[in-house]
Design an enzyme around this catalytic site. Structure first.
Site, PDB file in Angstrom:
ATOM      1  N   ASP A   1       1.043   4.228  -3.154  1.00 21.76           N
ATOM      2  CA  ASP A   1       1.025   5.542  -2.829  1.00 21.76           C
ATOM      3  C   ASP A   1       1.799   6.337  -3.036  1.00 21.76           C
ATOM      4  O   ASP A   1       1.760   7.537  -3.823  1.00 21.76           O
ATOM      5  CB  ASP A   1       0.232   5.717  -1.367  1.00 21.76           C
ATOM      6  CG  ASP A   1      -1.084   5.100  -1.027  1.00 21.76           C
ATOM      7  OD1 ASP A   1      -1.549   4.729  -1.848  1.00 21.76           O
ATOM      8  OD2 ASP A   1      -1.085   4.806   0.137  1.00 21.76           O
TER       9      ASP A   1
ATOM     10  N   GLU B   1       0.920  -1.160   0.010  1.00 25.21           N
ATOM     11  CA  GLU B   1      -0.068   0.020  -0.077  1.00 25.21           C
ATOM     12  C   GLU B   1       0.662   1.321   0.068  1.00 25.21           C
ATOM     13  O   GLU B   1       0.558   2.170  -1.007  1.00 25.21           O
ATOM     14  CB  GLU B   1      -1.019  -0.051   1.210  1.00 25.21           C
ATOM     15  CG  GLU B   1      -2.067   1.184   1.164  1.00 25.21           C
ATOM     16  CD  GLU B   1      -2.828   1.457   0.222  1.00 25.21           C
ATOM     17  OE1 GLU B   1      -2.734   2.003  -0.728  1.00 25.21           O
ATOM     18  OE2 GLU B   1      -3.580   0.385   0.206  1.00 25.21           O
TER      19      GLU B   1
ATOM     20  N   SER C   1      -6.900   2.218  -4.266  1.00 26.44           N
ATOM     21  CA  SER C   1      -5.770   2.660  -3.657  1.00 26.44           C
ATOM     22  C   SER C   1      -4.703   3.337  -4.556  1.00 26.44           C
ATOM     23  O   SER C   1      -3.916   4.148  -4.227  1.00 26.44           O
ATOM     24  CB  SER C   1      -5.024   1.545  -2.893  1.00 26.44           C
ATOM     25  OG  SER C   1      -5.718   0.886  -1.789  1.00 26.44           O
TER      26      SER C   1
END
Length: 660
Positions: free
Chosen positions: A305, A301, A577
């Protein structure tokens, strides 16, 4: 069963016999149910002293929509004239009328004025009183309640009363009916609410990918295989950035997932050689959040990002909000809430802000600090230690049903207040279509006795956020053709199925800026499902979704087959995401240009985008299946799958630069 009025009155008097109940009083709070873990013990001794706090009703909460529209709508003469934090606090503070009315009630009931203090945040009147005084004041009885799991014993009543003319001025009283649970375990495995089950901590899709398959990182011919920074710039016509206004950083929220510098350097070397190795985010560590970590522990994650944001905003900087210590991040300690600690840290007033019967962090939901366990943040909760960035991106979410309604309403108000101050906050729409995660609460992630009702997401359904869905460049197509909504079946080639979350809230109504778009959607593209609306119960009449609820997402961006490096290896990743930091980064670029011209940041962008959908690329193909349906379908105009569409950077920039 119908209970007669006389029977009810007798029952009430039985519960509250400390003093005869005057006709001028009414029940203000009543506990509807008590968890089996709490055991009601003996009466609290009348001479016991209690620290009493009366939460005063906040002013103007019902006008939040209007205030935010005033500074966010493109036709408003006050567009861009954002408020200061002090102006926000003053506007929503309890009125002098409320303060005076409650104080007069207390003094007329025998609480000496000298004993009463008004807190600096203006939200509370506090004093110490004996149990006997409180029982007479509230016409109730206090009992000891023991938590059978932790041994904690607290005083509480089953219900309490206040005068009718005071009701509108009081949010709630403590000690009252609340039975909060402290979540430090006394041994044994973590509860089912441990993080990583109900919260979004990894991209929906993650597959190791041989980097050699991409022969030229600037070649747009392979964007249907892997989305690189060059593909993103081509999709949305975003030039390479060249400027960096001091302080205009993009904020990235992370919790329970950590970046590795080695992953960033691998990505920079292979995909963005114009970014030097060693480039790293500014770390705002909240309540013991730690980053970076060794490469073997690098999380998917965080990698996704950061590796999406940097190519779009560099040489602008990234601020990393790394939230919570290792014990909460890895699930060793129980807490299902993940946002309040972040909001506390960027707005100190939120730590004690009271609304909808919720004040500060809720120990039955949020982490509790100090954390005395090894490696824990053994200090008080951090309040107001960091500044919120102009743009903030959050790729985590859960389901509305997981948390108390008032808990969500209080948090939503905080997002409204941040919007008033000129901050743009983006949340991912989720990766399971109209359903929740598997086993959340049913194997198919859906609600109702038959597991057929669509499962709305939290806090995405808050109207003061910009929620981002996901699109895809399908095999055989190019970045110069219209995208479709992302929708991948399980095993093709990823382990789990994935489609962007979308739907309608069961808590929040349709906001004013969205009314026309949602009405047009229902008029021209009515979904083929029964629905319920307004205050009707969940699933009323066989309905699958709430037709009166706030619709989401608002916008979309690419969220499939994203090339990333994580844990030292090349991967293809995806999910909302990915789309969320992508869209947020583009808005950060627009802020850069406005700031260079002496203008304010864009702040809450939804009213502008809903008034000018022509600056987005409308997505007209795809669906987000779930709950044994095909979900919603992408159509002309706004839809609860891809929102208004994907960014067209030149058109968006031109529009926002025209605004004051």
């Amino acid at each position: 069963m119908i209970i007669s009025y006389s029977a009810f009155a007798a029952f009430t008097l039985l519960l509250c016999n400390a003093a005869a109940l005057p006709d001028s009083h009414a029940v203000h709070e009543k506990r509807e149910a008590t968890s089996e873990r709490w055991i009601k013990r003996d009466r609290v001794n009348g001479l016991t002293t209690l620290p009493v706090r009366i939460g005063l009703a906040q002013s103007n909460l019902d006008r939040g929509y209007d205030y935010l529209l005033d500074v966010s709508h493109p036709d408003s003469p006050n567009y861009g004239k954002h408020w200061t934090a002090e102006e926000v606090a003053k506007k929503f503070a309890p009125s002098e009328e409320s303060i005076g009315a409650v104080r007069d009630w207390l003094t007329s009931s025998g609480i000496d004025r000298k004993r009463i203090s008004h807190t600096t945040n203006m939200g509370w009147l506090t004093f110490h009183a004996t149990v006997q005084e409180m029982e007479n004041l509230l016409h109730t009885e206090y009992y000891h309640h023991e938590d059978s799991e932790t041994g904690q014993v607290i005083p509480a009543c089953d219900l309490y009363h206040i005068p009718n003319h005071i009701t509108e001025h009081v949010d709630f009283v403590t000690p009252g009916v609340g039975l909060n649970v402290r979540n430090h375990p006394q041994g044994g495995p973590p509860s089912p609410w441990k993080r990583g089950i109900n919260d979004h901590h990894e991209p929906a899709k993650f597959q190791e990918f041989p980097h050699e398959k991409i022969h030229n990182n600037s070649d747009l011919a392979t964007c249907d295989i892997a989305i690189t920074p060059a593909c993103i710039r081509a999709l949305y016509d975003v030039p390479l950035p060249t400027t960096a206004v001091k302080g205009n950083t993009i904020g990235i929220f992370e919790n329970g997932n950590f970046y590795a510098q080695e992953d960033l350097d691998l990505f920079f070397s292979n995909f963005t050689p114009y970014i030097k190795n060693g480039t790293h985010p500014i770390l705002d560590s909240i309540d013991g959040g730690v980053a970076p970590v060794p490469v073997a522990q690098g999380g998917g994650e965080s990698a996704l990002d950061l590796e999406l944001a940097y190519p779009l905003i560099h040489p602008q900087q990234v601020t990393l909000f790394q939230v919570d210590d290792i014990n909460y991040s890895n699930g060793s300690l129980n807490a299902s809430g993940i946002y309040n600690d972040w909001l506390d840290a960027i707005d100190g007033s939120y730590c004690t802000y009271s609304a909808f019967g919720e004040t500060g962090n809720d120990p039955s939901v949020d982490p509790v600090y100090p954390d005395p366990l090894p490696g824990g943040w053994n200090h008080p909760l951090q309040c107001g230690v960091y500044k919120p960035t102009n743009v903030m991106s959050v790729s985590y979410s859960a389901q509305e049903y997981n948390h108390p309604v008032n808990y969500q309403k209080r948090m939503c108000n905080e997002f409204m207040k941040l919007g008033l101050q000129g901050h743009s906050i983006f949340f991912s729409s989720g990766d399971t279509g109209v359903a929740g995660r598997a086993t959340d609460p049913a194997p198919n992630g859906c609600l109702g006795p038959n597991h057929t009702i669509f499962n709305s997401r939290y806090p995405n359904s808050c109207p003061y956020l910009t929620v981002v869905g996901a699109t895809k460049v399908y095999p055989g197509h190019t970045v110069f053709e219209p995208e479709s909504a992302a929708n991948d079946l399980a095993g093709a080639p990823y382990k789990t199925a994935y489609s962007p979350g979308g739907g309608f809230s069961n808590i929040f109504p349709i906001p004013p800026w969205q009314e026309t778009a949602v009405a047009s959607y229902f008029k021209h593209h009515n979904p083929p499902y029964p629905y319920y609306s307004g205050n009707e119960p969940l699933g009323y009449g066989g309905g699958l979704y709430n037709r009166s609820g706030r619709g989401y997402p608002d916008v979309a961006a690419n969220g499939d087959n994203i090339a990333v490096y994580s844990a030292g290896k090349a991967h293809l990743s995806g999910g909302t995401s990915a789309s969320t930091p992508m869209f947020a980064s583009i808005v950060n670029r627009i802020n850069e240009e406005r700031l260079l011209r002496g203008k304010s940041p864009v702040g809450f962008i939804n009213p502008v985008l809903y008034a000018h959908p022509e600056v987005l690329n409308d997505i007209k193909n795809g669906s987000n299946p779930g709950c044994n349906t095909n979900g919603f379908t992408a159509v002309d105009g706004w839809d609860p799958l891809t929102g208004l569409g994907t960014p067209n950077f030149p058109k968006m920039l031109e529009l926002f630069l025209r605004l004051p």
